[in-house]
Design a protein around this motif. Structure first.
Motif, short mmCIF file in Angstrom:
data_model
loop_
_atom_site.label_atom_id
_atom_site.label_comp_id
_atom_site.label_asym_id
_atom_site.label_seq_id
_atom_site.Cartn_x
_atom_site.Cartn_y
_atom_site.Cartn_z
N SER A 14 0.83 -1.20 0.00
CA SER A 14 0.00 0.00 0.00
C SER A 14 0.87 1.25 0.00
O SER A 14 0.58 2.23 0.69
N TYR A 15 1.95 1.20 -0.75
CA TYR A 15 2.76 2.39 -1.01
C TYR A 15 1.85 3.51 -1.50
O TYR A 15 0.94 3.29 -2.29
N THR A 16 2.09 4.71 -1.03
CA THR A 16 1.17 5.82 -1.30
C THR A 16 0.85 5.96 -2.79
O THR A 16 -0.29 6.22 -3.17
N LYS A 17 1.86 5.76 -3.64
CA LYS A 17 1.65 5.95 -5.08
C LYS A 17 1.08 4.71 -5.76
O LYS A 17 0.84 4.73 -6.97
N ASN A 18 0.87 3.65 -5.01
CA ASN A 18 0.26 2.43 -5.55
C ASN A 18 -1.24 2.47 -5.25
O ASN A 18 -1.72 1.85 -4.30
N LYS A 19 -1.97 3.20 -6.06
CA LYS A 19 -3.40 3.37 -5.80
C LYS A 19 -4.15 2.05 -5.72
O LYS A 19 -4.96 1.85 -4.79
N PRO A 20 -3.94 1.08 -6.63
CA PRO A 20 -4.67 -0.19 -6.49
C PRO A 20 -4.40 -0.88 -5.16
O PRO A 20 -5.30 -1.46 -4.55
N GLY A 21 -3.14 -0.84 -4.71
CA GLY A 21 -2.81 -1.49 -3.44
C GLY A 21 -3.44 -0.80 -2.25
O GLY A 21 -3.95 -1.44 -1.33
N VAL A 22 -3.40 0.54 -2.24
CA VAL A 22 -4.01 1.30 -1.14
C VAL A 22 -5.52 1.04 -1.13
O VAL A 22 -6.12 0.84 -0.06
N ASP A 23 -6.12 1.04 -2.29
CA ASP A 23 -7.57 0.81 -2.36
C ASP A 23 -7.94 -0.60 -1.94
O ASP A 23 -9.00 -0.82 -1.35
N GLU A 24 -7.07 -1.58 -2.22
CA GLU A 24 -7.36 -2.95 -1.77
C GLU A 24 -7.28 -3.03 -0.25
O GLU A 24 -8.10 -3.69 0.39
N ASN A 25 -6.31 -2.36 0.35
CA ASN A 25 -6.23 -2.29 1.80
C ASN A 25 -7.51 -1.67 2.36
O ASN A 25 -8.09 -2.16 3.33
N GLY A 26 -7.98 -0.61 1.71
CA GLY A 26 -9.22 0.03 2.14
C GLY A 26 -10.43 -0.86 1.96
O GLY A 26 -11.35 -0.86 2.78
N ARG A 27 -10.44 -1.64 0.87
CA ARG A 27 -11.58 -2.54 0.63
C ARG A 27 -11.69 -3.59 1.74
O ARG A 27 -12.78 -3.86 2.25
N VAL A 28 -10.56 -4.17 2.11
CA VAL A 28 -10.57 -5.18 3.17
C VAL A 28 -11.02 -4.56 4.48
O VAL A 28 -11.85 -5.13 5.21
N PHE A 29 -10.48 -3.38 4.79
CA PHE A 29 -10.85 -2.73 6.04
C PHE A 29 -12.33 -2.35 6.05
O PHE A 29 -13.00 -2.44 7.08
N SER A 30 -12.85 -1.97 4.89
CA SER A 30 -14.27 -1.64 4.79
C SER A 30 -15.14 -2.84 5.14
O SER A 30 -16.17 -2.70 5.82
N GLN A 31 -14.75 -4.02 4.68
CA GLN A 31 -15.51 -5.23 5.01
C GLN A 31 -15.56 -5.44 6.51
O GLN A 31 -16.61 -5.77 7.07
#
Length: 364
Positions: A14-31
């Motif tokens: 979830s490197y700041t510039k890795n938008k897909p990775g950051v968003d995946e981290n957010g998706r899991v946390f949202s669940q």
């Protein structure tokens, strides 16, 4: 304590510039949050990860915001392994701050189990904290004003300290414009931008006041074409940090005065950049929050001041009583040696659960 769940998000780059990775981290946390009855409000972004605001059902009474960030500092392939031993867990974000977010999550889970639901405790996870919160700081400053207190989940201190103050920071760029000339044949026709920048560097450094915690650092300087040419341009990159608003104002005013006239005739200068995060200062409102927490826990949390910045600076500047450092204790953050203490997770989850119960849930 089982850290497999935390390991699953630490494994996501979830490197700041890795938008897909950051968003995946957010998706899991949202669940995980939605399983507790939270509604997710997503602030979509194009070049960085989306910011996520998790909103609980609302009732009359106090409201508390839990604040964290989804991003880490490690590009893909640089540091992605999770491991553990008897005392520590290791991996990117275990203390900064996937581990802190996980502390908040597990405190909320315990409250949900205890009370059968959650109210008036929301959580904001932003996606760009590690690069200065240049986008999210405006959102944080707007949203936090709806709350009576803010708890931030950066890492705890070595003795379980919470953070009551952080330096403010500004990054400033000065660009100097002179006139090129052949250094041998037409030296006096030139206007030396490098020389003007050198004088300015000394003047800027002299604004440092270590007794008051103010540092002015010219971290990078560049300019010129070559040894045989009077420099037509130069640049200084400056960072200054400060522990109080009066020092912020003093340094900014002094820089404005320095810009009025350079040390070399014919050289002009322009400024860009500015304040990144304002200072987080202790306040009477913050002390009342600390006193309340002491009554709830039956003991006082140790406190400390830090030179580094976080989104606690933003929340505090917005006028909301703010405390930072509610994550686990760890060290080596921003390096491949990042680790977090297993025992500190248990302590922080227990404390945050009790604090939120006493501040919000038990009043219903």
């Amino acid at each position: 304590m089982d850290f497999k769940e935390l390991a699953s998000i630490v494994a996501l780059n979830s490197y700041t510039k890795n938008k897909p990775g950051v968003d995946e981290n957010g998706r899991v946390f949202s669940q995980w949050m939605e399983a507790l009855g939270y509604r997710t409000e997503r602030y979509q972004r194009t070049d960085i990860g989306d910011h996520l605001h998790f909103i609980a059902p609302e009732r009359d009474g106090r409201k508390v915001l839990l604040l964290g960030h989804l991003d880490t500092v490690f590009p893909a392939g640089s540091f992605e392994q999770f491991k553990e031993d008897e005392q520590w867990i290791y991996g990117p974000g275990v203390c900064d701050m996937k581990g802190g977010n996980w502390v908040a999550l597990n405190a909320l889970r315990q409250l949900h189990q205890q009370y059968g639901g959650l109210h008036n405790i929301d959580m904001l996870l932003v996606s760009d904290e590690e690069t200065g919160s240049d986008d999210s700081k405006y959102l944080t400053a707007k949203l936090v004003k709806k709350y009576d207190a803010c708890l931030v989940f950066e890492a705890a201190g070595a003795n379980n300290e919470v953070v009551v103050a952080r330096k403010g920071v500004a990054t400033i760029y000065l660009d100097f414009f002179g006139k090129a000339a052949h250094a041998g044949n037409h030296y006096t026709d030139g206007c030396d931008a490098n020389l003007a920048a050198a004088h300015m560097l000394i003047d800027l450094t002299n604004l440092t006041n270590l007794d008051l915690g103010t540092t002015v650092n010219v971290g990078k300087m560049s300019g010129g074409i070559g040894a045989n040419t009077v420099s037509p341009d130069a640049r200084l990159v400056i960072e200054f940090r400060f522990t109080r608003g009066s020092e912020r104002d003093r340094v900014l005013a002094a820089i404005d005065q320095l810009l009025e006239k350079t040390a070399v005739e014919g050289v002009s200068v322009t400024m860009s950049g500015g304040l990144q995060r304002d200072v987080m200062e202790s306040s009477p409102q913050q002390q009342r929050l600390l006193d309340e927490i002491s009554q709830i826990l039956g003991y006082s949390l140790p406190v400390e001041k830090r030179g580094g910045v976080s989104d606690a600076n933003v929340a505090s500047t917005a006028g909301v009583p703010t405390l930072d450092g509610f994550g686990p204790f760890g060290d080596g953050d921003h390096t491949i040696h990042e680790r977090a203490s297993k025992a500190s997770f248990e302590q922080r989850i227990r404390e945050v659960t009790a604090i939120l119960s006493g501040m919000v849930m038990s009043s219903y």
